[in-house]
Design an enzyme around this catalytic site. Structure first.
Site, PDB file in Angstrom:
ATOM      1  N   TYR A   1      -9.965   8.030  19.037  1.00 26.10           N
ATOM      2  CA  TYR A   1     -11.016   7.448  18.195  1.00 26.10           C
ATOM      3  C   TYR A   1     -11.069   5.917  18.258  1.00 26.10           C
ATOM      4  CZ  TYR A   1     -12.079  12.129  16.974  1.00 26.10           C
ATOM      5  OH  TYR A   1     -12.470  13.451  17.070  1.00 26.10           O
TER       6      TYR A   1
ATOM      7  N   GLN B   1       0.807  -1.219   0.000  1.00 26.39           N
ATOM      8  CA  GLN B   1       0.000   0.000   0.000  1.00 26.39           C
ATOM      9  C   GLN B   1       0.838   1.265   0.000  1.00 26.39           C
ATOM     10  OE1 GLN B   1      -2.618  -0.527   3.376  1.00 26.39           O
ATOM     11  NE2 GLN B   1      -3.756  -2.187   2.396  1.00 26.39           N
TER      12      GLN B   1
ATOM     13  N   TYR C   1     -10.124 -10.380   9.704  1.00 26.18           N
ATOM     14  CA  TYR C   1     -10.370 -10.987   8.405  1.00 26.18           C
ATOM     15  C   TYR C   1     -10.636 -12.480   8.541  1.00 26.18           C
ATOM     16  CZ  TYR C   1      -8.585  -6.592   6.554  1.00 26.18           C
ATOM     17  OH  TYR C   1      -8.392  -5.267   6.261  1.00 26.18           O
TER      18      TYR C   1
ATOM     19  N   HIS D   1      -0.894   0.033   5.456  1.00 23.65           N
ATOM     20  CA  HIS D   1      -1.464   1.050   6.355  1.00 23.65           C
ATOM     21  C   HIS D   1      -0.532   2.225   6.611  1.00 23.65           C
ATOM     22  CE1 HIS D   1      -4.757  -1.727   8.267  1.00 23.65           C
ATOM     23  NE2 HIS D   1      -4.667  -1.862   6.945  1.00 23.65           N
TER      24      HIS D   1
END
Length: 404
Positions: A287, A117, A298, A181
């Site tokens: 958060y 990513q 997953y 990520h």
């Protein structure tokens, strides 16, 4: 339609049978856009936190493909003259005209690690670009000890062929030998500071760092254009806390946008299997990841203690289960399509559509999916100088989304 989606029908409600929650009905509202079964049986914290009523734009709009010649584009922003500056994952930037003419690759950019990513990620130009030609970007920086999310700046040359004086101004440490990520979005606030999103690098060994105030992972970061902690940050002077941190407890934030009506900061982040979140970001707030989540692993196993609410941890304004994989986003502030005014538009990857969210009083009150028939992974979206929306996809397309 503009008024019909905002006017509440008194005394009526729409029950979402699959979740057992009730939300306010609106005139001409539709069933929720999500029809697939959720991954978990978790209950939301308040009505309307997920699977809100669907809406449909009354305006006849179109998504026009301007080019398909881009190579894994990742970030997009407007130049003062209306052209678009676009990053490509492998490490190049290109300027594209609103007609779709793609310029040559811009050189002089520090090496990126494009595996997984990673790559050349979010991009913004200085508000004074016309005079200083400064560009700021986020990328996955390869280091001997691993990779990390880094921020760099440089000057676009007069001939627009290279970045001059490229300098890395911030590194979200610690580095980690993984390729997932990174977060990677960037904004410039009204005070001229940079807001950067980072990820917690995905693996279970790094996840807890999203909760650590002494780590740059899983955070929204606020720094000056020189890479220093911005004045007024919430953890300034706190022992054991990094002064550049703005908010924490994030998983992988690839969506950042300011609400033009209020100036408030919003983000969307990837959940695990289920639990993608939309959050209204406030300085110093936690958060929740990985302590609370509406998603599961997953593998199907629970995440941590499988709790969704805890005192001191912020609830998402909205969440998606199953996931849509929210990437770049922007608030619409154009007069071209009045019913879209101040709505939030999010490009989705696994969802393969552009989401339109109607937000009122910090709650999502309507959801629509645009361009879902095109089956594109929408990586980023911005509003152009001409008032139209421009979106890029992993498959190399640049769209102009506007009324017909």
């Amino acid at each position: 339609m503009k008024n019909s989606i905002l006017l509440t029908l008194a005394g009526t409600s729409l029950t979402l049978a699959s979740f057992g929650q009730t939300t306010t009905d609106t005139r001409n509202s539709l069933p929720p856009v999500e029809t697939k079964e959720p991954n978990s049986a978790y209950k939301s914290a308040f009505p309307g936190q997920t699977r809100i009523a669907g809406v449909k734009s009354a305006t006849n709009y179109e998504g026009k493909v301007l080019t398909e010649a881009l190579k894994s584009p990742w970030g997009i922003t407007s130049l003062p003259d209306g052209r678009l500056l676009i990053t490509e994952k492998e490490g190049t930037m290109r300027i594209v005209t609103p007609a779709g003419k793609v310029g040559e690759a811009i050189t002089g950019i520090p090496k990126v690690n494009p595996s997984g990513q990673g790559g050349l990620l979010g991009v913004r130009v200085d508000p004074a670009f016309e005079t200083n030609r400064m560009v700021y970007w986020v990328f996955s920086e390869p280091l001997p000890e691993g990779n990390l999310t880094a921020v760099a700046k440089g000057k676009l040359s007069a001939d627009e062929k290279k970045i001059e004086g490229a300098t890395v101004i911030y590194e979200a440490k610690p580095a980690y030998k993984g390729n997932l990520h990174y977060g990677g979005r960037i904004l410039i606030d009204k005070d001229g500071n940079l807001l950067i999103s980072t990820g917690e690098r995905s693996d279970k060994v790094t996840r807890p760092q999203a909760q650590s105030l002494n780590s740059g992972l899983g955070k929204v970061i606020r720094i000056t254009k020189e890479g220093k902690p911005a004045p007024g940050n919430p953890f300034t002077g706190q022992a054991g806390a990094r002064p550049e941190l703005y908010s924490y407890g994030h998983r992988n934030v690839q969506s950042l946008a300011f609400d033009p009506a209020t100036g408030d900061l919003w983000e969307a982040e990837f959940g695990p299997r289920g639990g993608d979140e939309l959050n209204h970001i406030k300085p110093g707030k936690n958060y929740g990841w990985p302590t609370i989540t509406y998603g599961i692993e997953y593998s199907g196993e629970k995440v941590g203690d499988a709790i969704q609410q805890k005192e001191g941890l912020e609830q998402p304004v909205y969440y998606w289960d199953p996931v849509v994989s929210p990437s770049g986003m922007t608030f619409y502030n154009s007069d071209h399509i009045p019913e879209w005014k101040n709505n939030l538009f999010i490009g989705t990857l696994s969802g393969m559509h552009i989401l339109r969210l109607i937000i009122k009083n910090d709650k999502v009150v309507g959801e629509e999916r645009l361009l879902s028939a095109d089956f594109q992974r929408f990586r980023d979206i911005t509003q152009g100088k001409d008032g139209a929306l421009y979106a890029i996809t992993d498959q190399g397309r640049l769209y102009r989304v506007d009324k017909k």
